[in-house]
Design a protein around this motif. Structure first.
Motif, PDB file in Angstrom:
ATOM      1  N   PRO A 154      11.911  12.200 -16.735  1.00 57.70           N
ATOM      2  CA  PRO A 154      12.753  11.826 -15.592  1.00 57.70           C
ATOM      3  C   PRO A 154      12.022  11.618 -14.274  1.00 57.70           C
ATOM      4  O   PRO A 154      12.609  11.113 -13.327  1.00 57.70           O
ATOM      5  N   TYR A 155      10.763  11.988 -14.189  1.00 57.55           N
ATOM      6  CA  TYR A 155      10.067  11.889 -12.905  1.00 57.55           C
ATOM      7  C   TYR A 155       9.084  10.731 -12.908  1.00 57.55           C
ATOM      8  O   TYR A 155       8.480  10.408 -13.928  1.00 57.55           O
ATOM      9  N   ALA A 156       8.916  10.131 -11.747  1.00 61.65           N
ATOM     10  CA  ALA A 156       8.003   9.001 -11.600  1.00 61.65           C
ATOM     11  C   ALA A 156       6.563   9.452 -11.735  1.00 61.65           C
ATOM     12  O   ALA A 156       6.215  10.583 -11.416  1.00 61.65           O
ATOM     13  N   ASP A 157       5.734   8.553 -12.206  1.00 61.43           N
ATOM     14  CA  ASP A 157       4.293   8.802 -12.251  1.00 61.43           C
ATOM     15  C   ASP A 157       3.758   8.556 -10.844  1.00 61.43           C
ATOM     16  O   ASP A 157       3.677   7.426 -10.386  1.00 61.43           O
ATOM     17  N   ARG A 158       3.397   9.616 -10.148  1.00 56.66           N
ATOM     18  CA  ARG A 158       2.953   9.493  -8.761  1.00 56.66           C
ATOM     19  C   ARG A 158       1.593   8.802  -8.643  1.00 56.66           C
ATOM     20  O   ARG A 158       1.144   8.502  -7.543  1.00 56.66           O
ATOM     21  N   GLY A 159       0.968   8.501  -9.741  1.00 57.81           N
ATOM     22  CA  GLY A 159      -0.292   7.770  -9.722  1.00 57.81           C
ATOM     23  C   GLY A 159      -0.145   6.361  -9.178  1.00 57.81           C
ATOM     24  O   GLY A 159      -1.109   5.742  -8.745  1.00 57.81           O
ATOM     25  N   TYR A 160       1.075   5.843  -9.192  1.00 59.95           N
ATOM     26  CA  TYR A 160       1.334   4.500  -8.685  1.00 59.95           C
ATOM     27  C   TYR A 160       1.670   4.486  -7.199  1.00 59.95           C
ATOM     28  O   TYR A 160       1.792   3.421  -6.596  1.00 59.95           O
ATOM     29  N   THR A 161       1.840   5.643  -6.592  1.00 60.32           N
ATOM     30  CA  THR A 161       2.295   5.739  -5.210  1.00 60.32           C
ATOM     31  C   THR A 161       1.382   4.997  -4.237  1.00 60.32           C
ATOM     32  O   THR A 161       1.852   4.339  -3.308  1.00 60.32           O
ATOM     33  N   ALA A 162       0.103   5.073  -4.434  1.00 58.68           N
ATOM     34  CA  ALA A 162      -0.841   4.421  -3.513  1.00 58.68           C
ATOM     35  C   ALA A 162      -0.644   2.900  -3.473  1.00 58.68           C
ATOM     36  O   ALA A 162      -0.932   2.258  -2.465  1.00 58.68           O
ATOM     37  N   GLY A 163      -0.122   2.327  -4.543  1.00 56.50           N
ATOM     38  CA  GLY A 163       0.071   0.882  -4.604  1.00 56.50           C
ATOM     39  C   GLY A 163       1.347   0.399  -3.940  1.00 56.50           C
ATOM     40  O   GLY A 163       1.516  -0.796  -3.700  1.00 56.50           O
ATOM     41  N   VAL A 164       2.249   1.319  -3.627  1.00 59.15           N
ATOM     42  CA  VAL A 164       3.518   0.930  -3.005  1.00 59.15           C
ATOM     43  C   VAL A 164       3.244   0.369  -1.615  1.00 59.15           C
ATOM     44  O   VAL A 164       2.593   0.994  -0.789  1.00 59.15           O
ATOM     45  N   ALA A 190      -0.578  -5.279  -0.842  1.00 59.75           N
ATOM     46  CA  ALA A 190      -0.426  -6.740  -0.884  1.00 59.75           C
ATOM     47  C   ALA A 190       0.076  -7.191  -2.253  1.00 59.75           C
ATOM     48  O   ALA A 190       0.976  -8.034  -2.347  1.00 59.75           O
ATOM     49  N   ALA A 191      -0.479  -6.618  -3.322  1.00 66.25           N
ATOM     50  CA  ALA A 191      -0.046  -6.993  -4.674  1.00 66.25           C
ATOM     51  C   ALA A 191       1.416  -6.601  -4.908  1.00 66.25           C
ATOM     52  O   ALA A 191       2.194  -7.361  -5.500  1.00 66.25           O
ATOM     53  N   HIS A 192       1.789  -5.428  -4.424  1.00 67.30           N
ATOM     54  CA  HIS A 192       3.169  -4.950  -4.556  1.00 67.30           C
ATOM     55  C   HIS A 192       4.130  -5.882  -3.820  1.00 67.30           C
ATOM     56  O   HIS A 192       5.183  -6.259  -4.334  1.00 67.30           O
ATOM     57  N   ARG A 193       3.760  -6.274  -2.614  1.00 64.16           N
ATOM     58  CA  ARG A 193       4.603  -7.177  -1.830  1.00 64.16           C
ATOM     59  C   ARG A 193       4.675  -8.572  -2.459  1.00 64.16           C
ATOM     60  O   ARG A 193       5.704  -9.237  -2.386  1.00 64.16           O
ATOM     61  N   ASP A 194       3.589  -9.025  -3.076  1.00 67.48           N
ATOM     62  CA  ASP A 194       3.618 -10.325  -3.759  1.00 67.48           C
ATOM     63  C   ASP A 194       4.632 -10.322  -4.899  1.00 67.48           C
ATOM     64  O   ASP A 194       5.380 -11.279  -5.078  1.00 67.48           O
ATOM     65  N   VAL A 195       4.656  -9.238  -5.661  1.00 64.35           N
ATOM     66  CA  VAL A 195       5.628  -9.115  -6.757  1.00 64.35           C
ATOM     67  C   VAL A 195       7.043  -9.075  -6.193  1.00 64.35           C
ATOM     68  O   VAL A 195       7.959  -9.716  -6.725  1.00 64.35           O
ATOM     69  N   ALA A 196       7.240  -8.343  -5.096  1.00 62.02           N
ATOM     70  CA  ALA A 196       8.565  -8.259  -4.472  1.00 62.02           C
ATOM     71  C   ALA A 196       9.013  -9.630  -3.984  1.00 62.02           C
ATOM     72  O   ALA A 196      10.175 -10.019  -4.171  1.00 62.02           O
ATOM     73  N   ARG A 197       8.110 -10.388  -3.356  1.00 62.13           N
ATOM     74  CA  ARG A 197       8.464 -11.733  -2.873  1.00 62.13           C
ATOM     75  C   ARG A 197       8.828 -12.660  -4.038  1.00 62.13           C
ATOM     76  O   ARG A 197       9.765 -13.453  -3.942  1.00 62.13           O
TER      77      ARG A 197
END
Length: 157
Positions: free
Chosen positions: A17-27, A30-37
């Motif tokens: 049930p808990y998120a993998d906090r290893g991905y937190t730094a990527g939130v 630029a890559a994260h925002r590209d996917v969101a766009r």
């Protein structure tokens, strides 16, 4: 409800049930925002385009009147569950509001812009009208079902 539960079972969320906090730094990266766009581009829906009104011409001379409480509020345009749990008002993260983007897109053109914000009951004249909606921050949790039951059981006056 069935679709939501099926999706959660499919993702094995009840066992993990808990998120993998290893991905937190990527939130927010630029890559994260590209996917969101890209997700926004693929999810936009044009309901009606009478007489090929869109896309608007940058070469024309006309006036755009823009209204809505979210027109220049990045937090409301992102909505709840964006950067923080409940979202927020104003510059909650790095980004461009609709109003800022429209100003950038029309710089150097003969297009006149007017932002009426929430003063939408006035008499305005323009060739194009745009309303910008958004979501104000709110809380969901134990209190929400109680409030909904209260509203549902209150007799209409």
């Amino acid at each position: 409800m069935t679709r939501i539960l099926n999706a959660k079972f499919g993702l094995d969320l009840f066992n993990h049930p808990y998120a993998d906090r290893g991905y937190t730094a990527g939130v927010g990266s630029a890559a994260h925002r590209d996917v969101a766009r890209q997700a926004v581009r693929e999810s936009l829906v044009l309901l009606k385009n009478s007489n090929n009104a869109l896309p608007l011409s940058k070469a024309g001379t006309y006036k755009i009147v823009v209204g809505g409480k979210s027109v220049d509020n990045l937090g409301y345009q992102l909505g709840g569950w964006s950067i923080t749990w409940q979202g927020g008002s104003g510059a909650t993260t790095t980004g461009t509001t609709f109003w800022q983007a429209l100003q950038q897109a029309t710089t150097g053109t003969n297009i006149i812009l007017q932002n009426v914000g929430t003063k939408t009951k006035g008499r305005y004249s323009g060739d194009v009208g745009i309303w910008v909606g958004g979501e104000t921050p709110y809380v969901e949790g134990q209190e929400t079902p109680r409030r909904l039951r209260s509203v549902a059981t209150t007799p209409a006056s």
